[in-house]
Write a protein that holds these residues in place. Structure first.
Motif, PDB file in Angstrom:
ATOM      1  N   GLY A 184     -27.667 -37.106  39.057  1.00  0.00           N
ATOM      2  CA  GLY A 184     -26.584 -36.236  39.483  1.00  0.00           C
ATOM      3  C   GLY A 184     -26.322 -35.117  38.499  1.00  0.00           C
ATOM      4  N   GLU A 185     -25.650 -34.105  38.969  1.00  0.00           N
ATOM      5  CA  GLU A 185     -25.307 -32.956  38.128  1.00  0.00           C
ATOM      6  C   GLU A 185     -23.823 -33.022  37.796  1.00  0.00           C
ATOM      7  OE1 GLU A 185     -26.942 -29.195  39.586  1.00  0.00           O
ATOM      8  OE2 GLU A 185     -28.270 -30.351  40.898  1.00  0.00           O
ATOM      9  N   ILE A 186     -23.518 -33.410  36.575  1.00  0.00           N
ATOM     10  CA  ILE A 186     -22.127 -33.555  36.143  1.00  0.00           C
ATOM     11  C   ILE A 186     -21.484 -32.171  36.087  1.00  0.00           C
ATOM     12  CG2 ILE A 186     -20.605 -34.334  34.287  1.00  0.00           C
ATOM     13  CD1 ILE A 186     -22.695 -36.414  33.543  1.00  0.00           C
ATOM     14  N   PRO A 187     -20.383 -31.947  36.807  1.00  0.00           N
ATOM     15  CA  PRO A 187     -19.809 -30.603  36.918  1.00  0.00           C
ATOM     16  C   PRO A 187     -19.037 -30.147  35.692  1.00  0.00           C
ATOM     17  CG  PRO A 187     -18.489 -32.165  38.159  1.00  0.00           C
ATOM     18  CD  PRO A 187     -19.686 -32.925  37.671  1.00  0.00           C
ATOM     19  N   HIS A 188     -18.565 -31.067  34.846  1.00  0.00           N
ATOM     20  CA  HIS A 188     -17.794 -30.679  33.674  1.00  0.00           C
ATOM     21  C   HIS A 188     -18.637 -30.872  32.415  1.00  0.00           C
ATOM     22  CE1 HIS A 188     -16.657 -34.518  35.593  1.00  0.00           C
ATOM     23  NE2 HIS A 188     -16.965 -35.039  34.443  1.00  0.00           N
ATOM     24  N   GLU A 189     -18.154 -30.377  31.297  1.00  0.00           N
ATOM     25  CA  GLU A 189     -18.958 -30.353  30.074  1.00  0.00           C
ATOM     26  C   GLU A 189     -18.776 -31.587  29.199  1.00  0.00           C
ATOM     27  OE1 GLU A 189     -21.323 -28.098  29.566  1.00  0.00           O
ATOM     28  OE2 GLU A 189     -20.733 -27.424  31.564  1.00  0.00           O
ATOM     29  N   LYS A 190     -17.683 -32.294  29.377  1.00  0.00           N
ATOM     30  CA  LYS A 190     -17.461 -33.501  28.570  1.00  0.00           C
ATOM     31  C   LYS A 190     -16.464 -34.403  29.280  1.00  0.00           C
ATOM     32  CE  LYS A 190     -13.871 -31.354  25.669  1.00  0.00           C
ATOM     33  NZ  LYS A 190     -13.456 -31.060  24.281  1.00  0.00           N
ATOM     34  N   GLY A 191     -16.379 -35.635  28.819  1.00  0.00           N
ATOM     35  CA  GLY A 191     -15.448 -36.577  29.434  1.00  0.00           C
ATOM     36  C   GLY A 191     -15.387 -37.873  28.650  1.00  0.00           C
ATOM     37  N   THR A 192     -14.463 -38.735  29.038  1.00  0.00           N
ATOM     38  CA  THR A 192     -14.293 -40.054  28.425  1.00  0.00           C
ATOM     39  C   THR A 192     -14.119 -41.091  29.529  1.00  0.00           C
ATOM     40  OG1 THR A 192     -13.275 -39.206  26.395  1.00  0.00           O
ATOM     41  CG2 THR A 192     -12.805 -41.494  26.979  1.00  0.00           C
ATOM     42  N   VAL A 193     -14.863 -42.176  29.405  1.00  0.00           N
ATOM     43  CA  VAL A 193     -14.701 -43.302  30.323  1.00  0.00           C
ATOM     44  C   VAL A 193     -14.003 -44.418  29.556  1.00  0.00           C
ATOM     45  CG1 VAL A 193     -15.834 -44.897  31.907  1.00  0.00           C
ATOM     46  CG2 VAL A 193     -16.867 -42.664  31.453  1.00  0.00           C
ATOM     47  N   ASP A 194     -12.811 -44.754  29.988  1.00  0.00           N
ATOM     48  CA  ASP A 194     -12.012 -45.814  29.369  1.00  0.00           C
ATOM     49  C   ASP A 194     -11.774 -46.862  30.445  1.00  0.00           C
ATOM     50  OD1 ASP A 194     -10.208 -47.465  28.117  1.00  0.00           O
ATOM     51  OD2 ASP A 194      -8.854 -45.872  27.448  1.00  0.00           O
ATOM     52  N   ALA A 195     -12.660 -47.865  30.497  1.00  0.00           N
ATOM     53  CA  ALA A 195     -12.604 -48.856  31.571  1.00  0.00           C
ATOM     54  C   ALA A 195     -13.098 -50.203  31.052  1.00  0.00           C
ATOM     55  CB  ALA A 195     -13.455 -48.404  32.760  1.00  0.00           C
ATOM     56  N   PRO A 196     -12.346 -51.290  31.277  1.00  0.00           N
ATOM     57  CA  PRO A 196     -12.702 -52.600  30.722  1.00  0.00           C
ATOM     58  C   PRO A 196     -13.967 -53.173  31.355  1.00  0.00           C
ATOM     59  CG  PRO A 196     -10.892 -52.808  32.277  1.00  0.00           C
ATOM     60  CD  PRO A 196     -11.127 -51.333  32.098  1.00  0.00           C
ATOM     61  N   ILE A 197     -14.761 -53.840  30.549  1.00  0.00           N
ATOM     62  CA  ILE A 197     -16.045 -54.384  30.995  1.00  0.00           C
ATOM     63  C   ILE A 197     -16.074 -55.906  30.830  1.00  0.00           C
ATOM     64  CG2 ILE A 197     -18.525 -54.482  30.442  1.00  0.00           C
ATOM     65  CD1 ILE A 197     -18.423 -51.531  29.805  1.00  0.00           C
ATOM     66  N   GLY A 198     -16.622 -56.576  31.829  1.00  0.00           N
ATOM     67  CA  GLY A 198     -16.820 -58.023  31.773  1.00  0.00           C
ATOM     68  C   GLY A 198     -17.993 -58.390  32.647  1.00  0.00           C
ATOM     69  N   HIS A 219     -17.363 -41.898  25.145  1.00  0.00           N
ATOM     70  CA  HIS A 219     -17.188 -40.449  25.228  1.00  0.00           C
ATOM     71  C   HIS A 219     -18.546 -39.815  25.521  1.00  0.00           C
ATOM     72  CE1 HIS A 219     -13.252 -41.073  23.360  1.00  0.00           C
ATOM     73  NE2 HIS A 219     -13.868 -41.796  22.438  1.00  0.00           N
ATOM     74  N   PHE A 220     -18.567 -38.780  26.336  1.00  0.00           N
ATOM     75  CA  PHE A 220     -19.842 -38.113  26.608  1.00  0.00           C
ATOM     76  C   PHE A 220     -19.653 -36.604  26.692  1.00  0.00           C
ATOM     77  CE2 PHE A 220     -18.109 -38.699  30.880  1.00  0.00           C
ATOM     78  CZ  PHE A 220     -18.418 -37.493  31.516  1.00  0.00           C
ATOM     79  N   LYS A 221     -20.756 -35.888  26.427  1.00  0.00           N
ATOM     80  CA  LYS A 221     -20.774 -34.434  26.618  1.00  0.00           C
ATOM     81  C   LYS A 221     -22.120 -34.042  27.210  1.00  0.00           C
ATOM     82  CE  LYS A 221     -22.349 -33.028  21.987  1.00  0.00           C
ATOM     83  NZ  LYS A 221     -22.018 -32.189  20.799  1.00  0.00           N
ATOM     84  N   VAL A 222     -22.125 -32.997  27.998  1.00  0.00           N
ATOM     85  CA  VAL A 222     -23.332 -32.538  28.671  1.00  0.00           C
ATOM     86  C   VAL A 222     -24.176 -31.712  27.700  1.00  0.00           C
ATOM     87  CG1 VAL A 222     -24.230 -31.028  30.489  1.00  0.00           C
ATOM     88  CG2 VAL A 222     -22.317 -32.590  30.967  1.00  0.00           C
ATOM     89  N   LEU A 223     -25.462 -32.039  27.623  1.00  0.00           N
ATOM     90  CA  LEU A 223     -26.403 -31.293  26.791  1.00  0.00           C
ATOM     91  C   LEU A 223     -27.221 -30.299  27.598  1.00  0.00           C
ATOM     92  CD1 LEU A 223     -27.795 -34.181  24.530  1.00  0.00           C
ATOM     93  CD2 LEU A 223     -25.947 -32.579  23.996  1.00  0.00           C
ATOM     94  N   GLU A 224     -27.639 -30.724  28.802  1.00  0.00           N
ATOM     95  CA  GLU A 224     -28.483 -29.869  29.637  1.00  0.00           C
ATOM     96  C   GLU A 224     -28.409 -30.347  31.081  1.00  0.00           C
ATOM     97  OE1 GLU A 224     -33.045 -28.009  29.542  1.00  0.00           O
ATOM     98  OE2 GLU A 224     -32.407 -29.514  28.062  1.00  0.00           O
ATOM     99  N   LYS A 225     -28.489 -29.407  32.004  1.00  0.00           N
ATOM    100  CA  LYS A 225     -28.431 -29.745  33.420  1.00  0.00           C
ATOM    101  C   LYS A 225     -29.754 -29.404  34.094  1.00  0.00           C
ATOM    102  CE  LYS A 225     -23.421 -29.029  33.738  1.00  0.00           C
ATOM    103  NZ  LYS A 225     -22.312 -28.340  34.434  1.00  0.00           N
ATOM    104  N   PHE A 226     -30.194 -30.305  34.968  1.00  0.00           N
ATOM    105  CA  PHE A 226     -31.396 -30.098  35.759  1.00  0.00           C
ATOM    106  C   PHE A 226     -31.035 -30.260  37.230  1.00  0.00           C
ATOM    107  CE2 PHE A 226     -32.412 -32.272  31.775  1.00  0.00           C
ATOM    108  CZ  PHE A 226     -33.306 -31.396  31.191  1.00  0.00           C
ATOM    109  N   GLU A 227     -31.984 -30.016  38.094  1.00  0.00           N
ATOM    110  CA  GLU A 227     -31.742 -30.259  39.515  1.00  0.00           C
ATOM    111  C   GLU A 227     -31.694 -31.766  39.755  1.00  0.00           C
ATOM    112  OE1 GLU A 227     -33.663 -29.247  43.907  1.00  0.00           O
ATOM    113  OE2 GLU A 227     -34.481 -28.337  42.090  1.00  0.00           O
ATOM    114  N   ASP A 228     -30.533 -32.273  40.131  1.00  0.00           N
ATOM    115  CA  ASP A 228     -30.298 -33.689  40.454  1.00  0.00           C
ATOM    116  C   ASP A 228     -30.187 -34.595  39.230  1.00  0.00           C
ATOM    117  OD1 ASP A 228     -30.354 -33.116  43.185  1.00  0.00           O
ATOM    118  OD2 ASP A 228     -32.532 -33.357  43.260  1.00  0.00           O
ATOM    119  N   PHE A 229     -30.250 -34.037  38.006  1.00  0.00           N
ATOM    120  CA  PHE A 229     -30.142 -34.862  36.800  1.00  0.00           C
ATOM    121  C   PHE A 229     -29.336 -34.108  35.744  1.00  0.00           C
ATOM    122  CE2 PHE A 229     -34.032 -36.355  38.817  1.00  0.00           C
ATOM    123  CZ  PHE A 229     -33.897 -37.744  38.734  1.00  0.00           C
TER     124      PHE A 229
END
Length: 309
Positions: A184-198, A219-229
């Motif tokens: 997928g092509e992430i539309p924003h440049e950065k983000g944070t996922v705060d969600a409990p895992i089990g 935490h994540f940030k976009v480095l490069e965008k491709f078609e569908d990735f």
């Protein structure tokens, strides 16, 4: 602050003290100790190998704060851990610490299904001394990455170094950055996922974002965008099992090539395109701040060239 249950692990006995209400005993044990399956715990309960405050209980027993749980396990199959002359990329080494760049496809330590060919087998050949805190099966191993995740790991050569590095992980002061290729092509440049895992309630072999899971922050940030990735950098604030893989699936951008959490066979290669690129920590003896980076493996670089075309 939420307290955690305390564990003391031995070769044939496991003791646990409940410090808060956690529901059924089988669920409480398996969520806290991911190496055991719920069916395995239920069988031990059925066979009378599990006691609470000295009394045998059934799997539907509801634990209470202060309960002392003891599991008498049947003697495990003895694993003969041998040193093996396996190539190993050692990025850094001194008298206390080793930093290894683990290749994709290598298991970190021996288990019933992987008695040889692991990073530990290679370490025993290349390194004279390793810490003993994690028993004979996991000497020196402070933290792990998945078999099909490549990248940097820190290894302790003595118990003092192991305790220091483990504390840094617990205190969230270790820098761990990963590079991942996601669908997928992430539309924003950065983000944070705060969600409990089990452990997943649908597939017990996998993890999932669930209510009541352990806190997990990526935490994540976009480095490069491709078609569908999209190529991203992820920084871990916590270190849950499969954390990045689970979190990226949760926000609908699963890691490419991930056989457990993503679409299969969308790109050539085996395993997920996930690489532990950066690792930083304080040296356990000198106090020096150490920082290391490892280039993406060749198969990862090649797939990026293909996507660029």
């Amino acid at each position: 602050m939420k307290k955690k249950n305390r564990w003391l692990i031995m070769l044939d006995k496991l003791n646990m003290t409940i410090e808060e209400q956690t529901g059924r005993i089988d669920k409480a044990i398996v969520e806290e100790f991911a190496d055991f399956s719920r069916s395995q715990i239920q069988q031990w309960l059925k066979d009378g190998f599990v006691t609470v405050n000295g009394e045998v209980v059934k799997s539907n027993y509801k634990v209470k704060a202060g309960d002392e749980i003891e599991i008498i396990r049947q003697a495990p199959v003895e694993l003969k851990i041998e040193a093996e002359d396996i190539p190993l990329e050692i990025v850094y080494e001194d008298d206390d610490v080793v930093v290894v760049n683990k290749p994709q496809g290598m298991v970190v330590h021996p288990s019933a299904g992987h008695a040889s060919g692991t990073m530990v087998n290679a370490l025993l050949f290349h390194i004279k001394n390793l810490s003993s805190i994690n028993d004979v099966v996991r000497p020196g191993i402070v933290h792990r990455i998945d078999k099909d995740t490549s990248g940097l790991l820190m290894v302790a050569k003595n118990d003092e170094a192991h305790e220091s590095l483990s504390k840094q992980l617990k205190d969230k002061t270790v820098v761990r950055r990963y590079v991942a290729l996601v669908h997928g092509e992430i539309p924003h440049e950065k983000g944070t996922v705060d969600a409990p895992i089990g452990r997943s309630k649908i597939n017990r072999q996998s993890q999932a974002v669930i209510e009541g899971g352990k806190p997990a922050v990526t935490h994540f940030k976009v480095l490069e965008k491709f078609e569908d990735f999209t190529l991203i950098e992820c920084q871990l604030e916590t270190g849950r099992t499969h954390q990045i893989r689970v979190h990226m699936q949760y926000i609908k951008y699963p890691i490419a090539g991930d056989p457990l959490y993503g679409p299969r066979k969308t790109l050539p290669g085996t395993g997920q395109y996930l690489h532990a690129k950066s690792l930083g920590f304080v040296h356990p003896k000198t106090g020096e701040e150490l920082y290391f980076e490892a280039d993406l493996p060749e198969n990862f670089q090649e797939i990026l060239k293909t996507l660029n075309k």
